[in-house]
Design a protein around this motif. Structure first.
Motif, PDB file in Angstrom:
ATOM      1  N   GLY A 163       0.672  -1.289   0.038  1.00  0.00           N
ATOM      2  CA  GLY A 163      -0.099  -0.038   0.134  1.00  0.00           C
ATOM      3  C   GLY A 163       0.668   1.334  -0.131  1.00  0.00           C
ATOM      4  N   TRP A 164       2.149   1.025   0.264  1.00  0.00           N
ATOM      5  CA  TRP A 164       2.992   2.324   0.245  1.00  0.00           C
ATOM      6  C   TRP A 164       3.058   3.122  -0.843  1.00  0.00           C
ATOM      7  N   VAL A 165       3.229   2.479  -1.996  1.00  0.00           N
ATOM      8  CA  VAL A 165       3.231   2.751  -3.390  1.00  0.00           C
ATOM      9  C   VAL A 165       2.110   3.741  -3.584  1.00  0.00           C
ATOM     10  N   GLY A 166       0.802   3.051  -3.177  1.00  0.00           N
ATOM     11  CA  GLY A 166      -0.392   4.248  -3.551  1.00  0.00           C
ATOM     12  C   GLY A 166      -0.177   5.145  -2.572  1.00  0.00           C
ATOM     13  N   ALA A 167       0.030   5.181  -1.551  1.00  0.00           N
ATOM     14  CA  ALA A 167       0.043   6.300  -0.540  1.00  0.00           C
ATOM     15  C   ALA A 167       0.916   7.165  -0.736  1.00  0.00           C
ATOM     16  N   VAL A 168       1.993   6.966  -1.287  1.00  0.00           N
ATOM     17  CA  VAL A 168       2.906   8.068  -1.867  1.00  0.00           C
ATOM     18  C   VAL A 168       2.400   8.714  -3.240  1.00  0.00           C
ATOM     19  N   LEU A 169       1.931   7.994  -4.166  1.00  0.00           N
ATOM     20  CA  LEU A 169       1.189   8.418  -5.150  1.00  0.00           C
ATOM     21  C   LEU A 169       0.048   9.351  -4.953  1.00  0.00           C
ATOM     22  N   ALA A 170      -0.593   9.056  -3.754  1.00  0.00           N
ATOM     23  CA  ALA A 170      -1.867   9.495  -3.437  1.00  0.00           C
ATOM     24  C   ALA A 170      -1.457  11.056  -2.989  1.00  0.00           C
ATOM     25  N   MET A 171      -0.344  11.108  -2.030  1.00  0.00           N
ATOM     26  CA  MET A 171       0.051  12.489  -1.547  1.00  0.00           C
ATOM     27  C   MET A 171       0.706  13.315  -2.635  1.00  0.00           C
ATOM     28  N   ALA A 172       1.371  12.705  -3.591  1.00  0.00           N
ATOM     29  CA  ALA A 172       1.871  13.260  -4.685  1.00  0.00           C
ATOM     30  C   ALA A 172       0.802  13.846  -5.488  1.00  0.00           C
ATOM     31  N   THR A 173      -0.248  13.220  -5.753  1.00  0.00           N
ATOM     32  CA  THR A 173      -1.548  13.889  -6.414  1.00  0.00           C
ATOM     33  C   THR A 173      -1.962  15.219  -5.727  1.00  0.00           C
ATOM     34  N   VAL A 174      -2.124  15.089  -4.421  1.00  0.00           N
ATOM     35  CA  VAL A 174      -2.722  16.120  -3.604  1.00  0.00           C
ATOM     36  C   VAL A 174      -1.577  17.305  -3.860  1.00  0.00           C
ATOM     37  N   ILE A 175      -0.312  17.256  -3.748  1.00  0.00           N
ATOM     38  CA  ILE A 175       0.603  18.065  -4.022  1.00  0.00           C
ATOM     39  C   ILE A 175       0.435  18.598  -5.489  1.00  0.00           C
ATOM     40  N   ALA A 176       0.208  17.881  -6.497  1.00  0.00           N
ATOM     41  CA  ALA A 176       0.024  18.113  -7.909  1.00  0.00           C
ATOM     42  C   ALA A 176      -1.060  19.190  -7.764  1.00  0.00           C
ATOM     43  N   THR A 177      -2.247  18.821  -7.028  1.00  0.00           N
ATOM     44  CA  THR A 177      -3.326  19.816  -7.053  1.00  0.00           C
ATOM     45  C   THR A 177      -2.854  21.038  -6.777  1.00  0.00           C
ATOM     46  N   GLY A 178      -2.125  21.176  -5.566  1.00  0.00           N
ATOM     47  CA  GLY A 178      -1.801  22.284  -4.884  1.00  0.00           C
ATOM     48  C   GLY A 178      -0.855  23.166  -6.105  1.00  0.00           C
ATOM     49  N   MET A 179      -0.212  22.331  -6.672  1.00  0.00           N
ATOM     50  CA  MET A 179       0.982  23.246  -7.425  1.00  0.00           C
ATOM     51  C   MET A 179       0.242  23.665  -8.920  1.00  0.00           C
ATOM     52  N   ILE A 180      -0.888  23.158  -9.413  1.00  0.00           N
ATOM     53  CA  ILE A 180      -1.933  23.816 -10.283  1.00  0.00           C
ATOM     54  C   ILE A 180      -1.903  25.173 -10.207  1.00  0.00           C
ATOM     55  N   TYR A 181      -2.171  25.693  -8.772  1.00  0.00           N
ATOM     56  CA  TYR A 181      -2.386  27.078  -8.283  1.00  0.00           C
ATOM     57  C   TYR A 181      -1.074  27.712  -8.043  1.00  0.00           C
ATOM     58  N   ALA A 182      -0.260  27.096  -7.199  1.00  0.00           N
ATOM     59  CA  ALA A 182       1.133  27.431  -6.676  1.00  0.00           C
ATOM     60  C   ALA A 182       1.943  28.049  -8.056  1.00  0.00           C
ATOM     61  N   GLN A 183       1.743  27.335  -9.056  1.00  0.00           N
ATOM     62  CA  GLN A 183       2.601  27.775 -10.262  1.00  0.00           C
ATOM     63  C   GLN A 183       2.260  29.134 -10.945  1.00  0.00           C
ATOM     64  N   ILE A 184       1.045  29.978 -10.592  1.00  0.00           N
ATOM     65  CA  ILE A 184       0.573  30.861 -11.422  1.00  0.00           C
ATOM     66  C   ILE A 184       1.126  32.137 -11.036  1.00  0.00           C
ATOM     67  N   ARG A 185       1.800  32.531 -11.573  1.00  0.00           N
ATOM     68  CA  ARG A 185       2.620  33.940 -11.207  1.00  0.00           C
ATOM     69  C   ARG A 185       1.597  35.016 -11.362  1.00  0.00           C
ATOM     70  N   ALA A 186       0.614  34.893 -12.230  1.00  0.00           N
ATOM     71  CA  ALA A 186      -0.425  36.135 -12.342  1.00  0.00           C
ATOM     72  C   ALA A 186      -1.326  36.146 -11.106  1.00  0.00           C
ATOM     73  N   VAL A 187      -1.274  35.203 -10.326  1.00  0.00           N
ATOM     74  CA  VAL A 187      -2.093  35.456  -8.967  1.00  0.00           C
ATOM     75  C   VAL A 187      -1.059  35.389  -7.728  1.00  0.00           C
ATOM     76  N   PRO A 188      -0.448  36.375  -7.506  1.00  0.00           N
ATOM     77  CA  PRO A 188       0.547  36.585  -6.308  1.00  0.00           C
ATOM     78  C   PRO A 188       0.139  35.729  -5.040  1.00  0.00           C
ATOM     79  N   ARG A 189      -1.109  35.590  -4.756  1.00  0.00           N
ATOM     80  CA  ARG A 189      -1.569  35.002  -3.510  1.00  0.00           C
ATOM     81  C   ARG A 189      -1.123  33.625  -3.493  1.00  0.00           C
TER      82      ARG A 189
END
Length: 289
Positions: free
Chosen positions: A107-133
Motif C-alpha cells: 500500500g505504500w506505493v499507492g500512498a506516496v502516489l496519493a500524496m503526490a497527487t494532492v501536491i500536484a493539485t496544489g501546484m496547479i495554483y502555486a505555479q500561477i505567477r499572475a495570482v501572487p496570493r
C-alpha cells in the motif's frame, strides 16, 4: 477569482478521499464486507471529487486531453497521478475484500502516489505567477494538510486527527499571512503591465469592452472584508477548533461523526476563500485592483 462550486467540491472531497485511501492501505487491515465498504467509500470520495472538476471545463467531453501535457502541465500530472493512484490501490483493496492476505507494504506505493497527487493539485495554483496570493509553496502544503486531516478523521485515528487538524491551522494561518501582502509585494501595476510606467502615472481612459466577458466573470471577483473575516472564523473555528473539541469531549463514533461534519464546513469555507481572495493581475486592466 470567482469561486466555482465544482472546483471547491473537487479539491475538498478528492483530497479527503486520497488521504483516506492512503491510510486504508498502510494503517488499516479490514477484511471481508467491512473492507469492501471502506474501500468503496474512499474510492467514491476520490473519484466524485475528481469528476466534479470536469464540470468546470469549457468542454468537459475533452477532459481526456488533460493527460497529454504531462511534461509541462501540473493539471496533466494531477490527472495521471489520480489514475495511477487508484490503480495502485486496487490490488490491496481486492486482497482485503477477498481475504487474500496481501502485505500492507504494497500500500505504500499507492500512498506516496496519493500524496503526490494532492501536491500536484496544489501546484496547479502555486505555479500561477499572475495570482501572487497563490504563487508560494504554502499552497501545496495547505492542500496536503487538509488531505491528511480528512483522512485521519475518516480512518478513526483520534490523536493523529487532532495533530493533523493543528497542522491544518498552521498551514491556513501561514497561507493567509503570506498571501495577504503578496499582491503588494509583487508590485504589479498598470504601468508595469503595459511597460509605460517610466513615462508617468498610467490610468485607464476607457474599458477594453462594455459587454461581459470570460475575464470579468472568472478572473475578477471582489469579496467584502466583513465576509472575509466571518469566513476565516468559520474556517478555523468551525473547521479546526470545534472538530478538535468534539474529538476530545464526545466519545466513540459520535465524536468522529460530529468532527467530520464540522471539518467539512470549515474546509468548504476555507476553499471558497482560497479562490475568492485570489487577486488576478488582469484586474489591473479593468481598474479592479
Amino acid at each position: 477569482m470567482n469561486p466555482a462550486s465544482s472546483v471547491i467540491i473537487f479539491t475538498v472531497l478528492s483530497g479527503m478521499g486520497l488521504g483516506y485511501l492512503a491510510l486504508l492501505a498502510t494503517a488499516h487491515d479490514y477484511t471481508g464486507a467491512a473492507a469492501f465498504w471502506h474501500w468503496a467509500f474512499a474510492y467514491a470520495l476520490a473519484t466524485i471529487g475528481l469528476a466534479a472538476s470536469a464540470f468546470h471545463l469549457g468542454n468537459p467531453q475533452r477532459a481526456w486531453r488533460a493527460f497529454t501535457q504531462w511534461r509541462s502541465s501540473w493539471l496533466s500530472r494531477e490527472a495521471w497521478g489520480a489514475v495511477l493512484t487508484l490503480l495502485a490501490f486496487a490490488p490491496l483493496a481486492l486482497s482485503d475484500w477477498l481475504g487474500l492476505g496481501l502485505p500492507r507494504g504494497f500500500g505504500w506505493v499507492g500512498a506516496v502516489l496519493a500524496m503526490a497527487t494532492v501536491i500536484a493539485t496544489g501546484m496547479i495554483y502555486a505555479q500561477i505567477r499572475a495570482v501572487p496570493r497563490w504563487h508560494h509553496w504554502s499552497v501545496p502544503l495547505l492542500y496536503l494538510a487538509y488531505a491528511l486531516a480528512g483522512g485521519c478523521l475518516l480512518a478513526g485515528f483520534r490523536m493523529p486527527a487532532i495533530l493533523a487538524l493543528v497542522g491544518v491551522a498552521g498551514a491556513v494561518l501561514l497561507h493567509w499571512r503570506v498571501g495577504d501582502g503578496a499582491f503588494a509585494r509583487a508590485r504589479s501595476s498598470l504601468g508595469s503591465a503595459t511597460g509605460l510606467g517610466a513615462l508617468g502615472q498610467v490610468e485607464i481612459f476607457e474599458p477594453a469592452h462594455t459587454a461581459g466577458s470570460y475575464l470579468l466573470r472568472e478572473m475578477i471577483y471582489v469579496v467584502g472584508r466583513r465576509h472575509v473575516k466571518r469566513l476565516r472564523v468559520i474556517a478555523l473555528g468551525v473547521g479546526v477548533a470545534l472538530p478538535i473539541l468534539a474529538l476530545l469531549v464526545v466519545p466513540g463514533v459520535g465524536g468522529f461523526g460530529l468532527a467530520i461534519i464540522l471539518y467539512l464546513l470549515g474546509a468548504f469555507a476555507q476553499r471558497w476563500l482560497f479562490f475568492a481572495e485570489a487577486e488576478h493581475v488582469v484586474g489591473l486592466y479593468y481598474g479592479r485592483r
